[in-house]
Structures are given as structure tokens and as C-alpha cells.
Write a protein that holds these residues in place. Structure first.
Motif, short mmCIF file in Angstrom:
data_model
loop_
_atom_site.label_atom_id
_atom_site.label_comp_id
_atom_site.label_asym_id
_atom_site.label_seq_id
_atom_site.Cartn_x
_atom_site.Cartn_y
_atom_site.Cartn_z
N GLY A 178 -1.46 7.14 -13.56
CA GLY A 178 -0.87 6.32 -14.62
C GLY A 178 -0.75 4.84 -14.35
N THR A 179 -0.93 4.41 -13.10
CA THR A 179 -0.67 3.00 -12.77
C THR A 179 -1.66 2.04 -13.43
N ALA A 180 -2.84 2.52 -13.78
CA ALA A 180 -3.83 1.65 -14.43
C ALA A 180 -3.40 1.27 -15.85
N PHE A 181 -2.34 1.92 -16.35
CA PHE A 181 -1.93 1.70 -17.73
C PHE A 181 -0.50 1.17 -17.81
N ARG A 182 -0.12 0.46 -16.76
CA ARG A 182 1.21 -0.13 -16.72
C ARG A 182 1.42 -1.16 -17.83
N ASP A 183 0.34 -1.71 -18.38
CA ASP A 183 0.48 -2.71 -19.43
C ASP A 183 1.05 -2.12 -20.73
N TYR A 184 1.11 -0.79 -20.84
CA TYR A 184 1.81 -0.15 -21.94
C TYR A 184 3.26 0.03 -21.50
N TYR A 185 4.20 -0.55 -22.22
CA TYR A 185 5.58 -0.61 -21.73
C TYR A 185 6.18 0.77 -21.51
N TYR A 186 5.79 1.76 -22.33
CA TYR A 186 6.37 3.09 -22.19
C TYR A 186 5.84 3.80 -20.95
N ILE A 187 4.66 3.42 -20.49
CA ILE A 187 4.16 3.96 -19.22
C ILE A 187 4.82 3.22 -18.06
N ALA A 188 5.00 1.92 -18.21
CA ALA A 188 5.69 1.14 -17.18
C ALA A 188 7.11 1.67 -16.98
N ASP A 189 7.78 2.08 -18.07
CA ASP A 189 9.14 2.61 -17.97
C ASP A 189 9.18 3.87 -17.10
N ILE A 190 8.18 4.73 -17.27
CA ILE A 190 8.12 5.97 -16.47
C ILE A 190 7.90 5.63 -15.01
N LEU A 191 6.95 4.73 -14.76
CA LEU A 191 6.63 4.36 -13.37
C LEU A 191 7.81 3.69 -12.69
N ASP A 192 8.50 2.82 -13.41
CA ASP A 192 9.61 2.07 -12.83
C ASP A 192 10.87 2.93 -12.66
N SER A 193 10.98 3.98 -13.46
CA SER A 193 12.18 4.83 -13.40
C SER A 193 12.15 5.81 -12.23
N GLY A 194 11.01 5.97 -11.61
CA GLY A 194 10.88 6.93 -10.52
C GLY A 194 10.55 8.34 -10.99
N LYS A 195 10.45 8.55 -12.32
CA LYS A 195 10.15 9.88 -12.84
C LYS A 195 8.73 10.33 -12.54
N ALA A 196 7.84 9.36 -12.32
CA ALA A 196 6.43 9.68 -12.15
C ALA A 196 6.18 10.63 -10.99
N ARG A 197 6.96 10.52 -9.92
CA ARG A 197 6.68 11.32 -8.72
C ARG A 197 6.91 12.82 -8.95
N ASN A 198 7.69 13.17 -9.98
CA ASN A 198 7.97 14.58 -10.26
C ASN A 198 7.03 15.17 -11.30
N ARG A 199 6.12 14.36 -11.81
CA ARG A 199 5.30 14.82 -12.93
C ARG A 199 3.93 15.31 -12.48
N LYS A 200 3.45 16.28 -13.21
CA LYS A 200 2.10 16.77 -12.99
C LYS A 200 1.11 15.68 -13.41
N TYR A 201 1.35 15.11 -14.57
CA TYR A 201 0.54 14.00 -15.09
C TYR A 201 1.49 12.98 -15.73
N VAL A 202 1.41 11.75 -15.28
CA VAL A 202 2.27 10.70 -15.84
C VAL A 202 2.01 10.53 -17.34
N LEU A 203 0.77 10.69 -17.76
CA LEU A 203 0.41 10.41 -19.15
C LEU A 203 0.53 11.63 -20.07
N GLU A 204 0.95 12.78 -19.53
CA GLU A 204 1.09 13.96 -20.39
C GLU A 204 2.05 13.66 -21.54
N GLY A 205 1.62 14.00 -22.76
CA GLY A 205 2.45 13.77 -23.94
C GLY A 205 2.30 12.40 -24.56
N TYR A 206 1.59 11.49 -23.87
CA TYR A 206 1.47 10.11 -24.35
C TYR A 206 0.10 9.81 -24.96
#
Length: 393
Positions: A178-206
Motif C-alpha cells: 500500500g505504500t505506493a498509494f500514500r498520496d490517497y489520504y485514506y490510504i495514508a491514514d491506514i499506514l500512519d495509524s499502524g493498522k497496516a501491519r495487521n492487515r492481509k492487504y492494506v488496500l482491501e475494501g478500497y
């Protein structure tokens, strides 16, 4: 021998007859003369128009001639003005301006397709325009569809199956990180919140469920961005405000919506949402089978003990609250249901539901555990039979 009596003409009678003859001829001429003048004028006008048309046709409209076929290329992004100029320079039309106006007034201006064409100077404006709008038989764009309820892995498999992608791992790797898509604020929110490490796919549902037109040469990155850009339309600012008012984030609503999408048919979306809202409010585990299915990759109606004990942040039988993230692409209807649960089921405190006949997708809703357990006992044989038919015993 008898002689026929001679008629006696007087001067007066002869004069009257002459006057009658002159009157008759003069009256007829007054009628015929304007007609003859009009016909003569019309003949002159038609002649002039014919000469003018021939001049226009020879100068602007008729094919320039030359039966030899020429290769003509329409490149991606070229405007109608550019295409018209290139056709004139190639000697395939007489006037770029006339061709442009013809396409505009015919409604063909926006339909010209990128491609390589074989054209000749004997083709009319209409024949050339028709050819350019039909395409060269080698499509440059294709439609792709993210179906509501699909996971990223299912979508990737379809892209490979349809020949859009050669393999799925590059696509899934980008979605996983998901880091290649940090320019989308809702993806940046996931990455910055620390939730990404628990996810199978950061972009699932998006990657918003919809049908999209992409170039056949589109890369994995371009396809992902095409779908990500639709997420803000599926979840506009007004929905984000509503989520915040209810104490949820955009990510949490999308996560709940993805569970609703998997659990029910559209008619029951708001009822399932009410059950989830009620359980969250009471601090109860959600105990949603579809979150187990997401982890195991198997849709089993009768969950086994090992399924229930799966150690995963997506396991809502083991961990309280919402799972680690969305488990599929939710539809707009599921998103709205997550935001607007059924008010009656919410108020009356419904806390349980289970499937009736798995083939129909119909659900049974209960308020109490006793009622729910009776429903499970009634419908469990149907679940077992369903699993048995699919080889999941």
C-alpha cells in the motif's frame, strides 16, 4: 340547284369577334407569362446552384482520388482537429475543416478510435469517418469490473483470466503493501495509524466496486489508481461526516460494510447492520462467520473448532470489535447500510442472525440467545448438507 344562303357579316359583328379573340389571348398570356418567367428564373437558379455545388464538391467534398492504400495512424490523445489535419496532409481528404465539421455535426467527433488504418483517396468523408469510429479491430481499451463482495485475490485472478495482467503477484504485492498509494489520504491514514501491519492487504475494501475502462497496456499501478480514485465517490465527505458523528472512522464503516456485503443479500443489509451496531454497543464479539472465511479462504457453513480458534486479527469469534480491516469490496448499498442500520431492529435490540437455506441466502434474526440457538438447531442440517455437496465435510 339550290344555293346555301350566305351569312351576312356586318362591320360591328366582325369587330366584336376580333375584340373577343384579343381579350381571350391577352387573358391567357397574363396567366402564362408569370409561370414562364418563374420557370426560367428557377432554371437559372438551379443551374447556378448546380455549378456552385460542383465547385464545392470538387474543392472540398469529393474524394481527392488515388486508389493506392495508405497507412494512417490515429495516436492516443489526438484531437479531432489533429486527425483532420493529418488526413489532409496525407492526401486522403480535400479539406480538414470540412471533415472536422462533418464529424462534429454527425456526432462522430468523440468516437474516433486510436489505431492503424488502411485508407485510400477514393473513400468519401463518410466512409473515412465510419472507418475511424469503428476502429482497426485492435482494441486499445477494455472494461474491467470489480464485483461487490470480491476480494483483491478474486479480482486479481479475473484480471489474469481476462488477459489484462500476465500474473497476479505484482498486483497483489502492491495491494498488500500500500505504500505506493500514500498520496490517497485514506490510504495514508491506514499506514500512519499502524493498522497496516495487521492487515492481509492494506488496500482491501478500497478498490471501489464498479466497471472501469482501462487501456489494454495498463500497468498494475495504473489499474489500482483507477479504482482507488473512485473510492471518494463511493464514500463522499458527507458519509465521512456521518461516520464521525456516530463515532466511527471511514475505515471502520468500510470494514463493517464489507462484512454486511458478505453476510446478506441486499434486502437484509440494514438488519445485519443493526445486529452489528447492537453488539458493538454492548461490547459483544461480532462472531461473524465471513471473517473466518476471509482468513481460511473456505466458505464453510458449519465452522469447525479449528476454524473458530484461528489466531488472526480478522477472527471476530476470538477478538472483540471489528476485524483488522475490510474483507472484500463493499457495494454502495452495503456502505449506506453500515451508516444507516434498520431503526426497528436497532431499537428492539436484535443481536443474532443465522442462515436459513444456504441456497436462498435468507436469514433468520433473533433478539435472544435462546431463540438464536433454537434457530441454529433447526437450520444446521441444511448447512451440513450444503457443505457435504461442496465436499467440505
Amino acid at each position: 340547284m339550290k344555293h346555301r344562303p350566305r351569312r351576312n357579316y356586318t362591320y360591328k359583328s366582325l369587330h366584336e369577334e376580333r375584340e373577343l379573340g384579343v381579350y381571350w389571348y391577352s387573358g391567357l398570356w397574363h396567366i402564362v407569362r408569370p409561370v414562364l418567367v418563374a420557370l426560367a428564373s428557377l432554371t437559372v437558379v438551379i443551374g447556378l446552384l448546380s455549378m456552385l455545388w460542383q465547385k464545392l464538391d470538387q474543392t472540398y467534398l469529393s474524394p481527392p482520388g488515388g486508389e493506392e492504400s495508405k497507412t494512417f495512424v490515429v495516436e492516443s490523445g489526438q484531437s479531432l482537429t489533429r486527425v483532420s489535419r493529418n488526413l489532409e496532409e496525407a492526401g486522403l481528404i480535400r479539406s480538414k475543416t470540412v471533415f472536422k465539421y462533418y464529424c462534429d455535426f454527425s456526432g462522430l467527433g468523440q468516437k474516433i478510435q486510436t489505431g492503424t488504418y488502411e485508407l485510400s483517396g477514393t473513400m468519401t468523408l463518410r466512409e473515412i469517418a465510419d472507418q475511424l469510429t469503428r476502429g482497426d479491430g485492435n482494441p486499445t481499451v477494455r472494461n474491467i469490473t470489480m464485483i461487490p463482495g470480491w476480494t483483491l485475490e478474486e479480482f486479481a485472478d479475473r484480471l489474469v483470466q481476462d488477459g489484462i495482467l500476465k500474473e497476479r503477484e505484482t498486483f497483489l504485492s502492491l495491494c498488500r503493501d500500500g505504500t505506493a498509494f500514500r498520496d490517497y489520504y485514506y490510504i495514508a491514514d491506514i499506514l500512519d495509524s499502524g493498522k497496516a501491519r495487521n492487515r492481509k492487504y492494506v488496500l482491501e475494501g478500497y478498490l471501489a466496486a464498479n466497471t472501469y475502462e482501462v487501456y489494454v497496456t495498463a500497468t498494475e499501478d495504473e489499474i489500482i489508481r483507477k479504482l482507488l480514485s473512485q473510492t471518494e465517490r463511493a464514500f463522499p465527505a458527507s458519509d465521512q461526516d456521518e461516520a464521525n458523528d456516530q463515532g466511527f472512522t471511514m475505515d471502520e464503516i468500510l470494514t463493517m460494510a464489507s462484512m454486511i456485503e458478505k453476510e446478506a443479500k441486499t434486502a437484509d443489509f440494514t438488519k445485519v447492520s443493526a445486529v452489528f451496531h447492537n453488539r458493538l454497543q454492548k461490547g459483544m464479539k461480532l462472531e461473524s462467520d465471513v471473517t473466518i472465511h476471509y482468513v481460511t479462504g473456505v466458505r464453510r457453513m458449519n465452522l469447525r473448532t479449528e476454524d473458530l480458534n484461528t489466531d488472526s486479527p480478522y477472527n471476530t469469534y476470538r477478538y472483540s470489535g471489528l476485524p483488522a480491516g475490510p474483507i472484500c469490496a463493499p457495494s454502495p448499498e452495503a456502505i449506506q447500510a453500515a451508516l444507516n442500520p434498520d431503526p426497528v431492529y436497532r431499537a428492539e435490540g436484535y443481536l443474532y442472525f443465522c442462515a436459513k437455506n444456504p441456497e436462498s441466502g435468507e436469514l433468520y434474526f433473533s433478539k435472544t440467545l435462546d431463540e438464536h440457538e433454537r434457530a441454529v438447531a433447526e437450520y444446521a442440517p441444511l448447512w451440513e448438507e450444503y457443505d457435504k455437496k461442496r465436499g467440505l465435510t
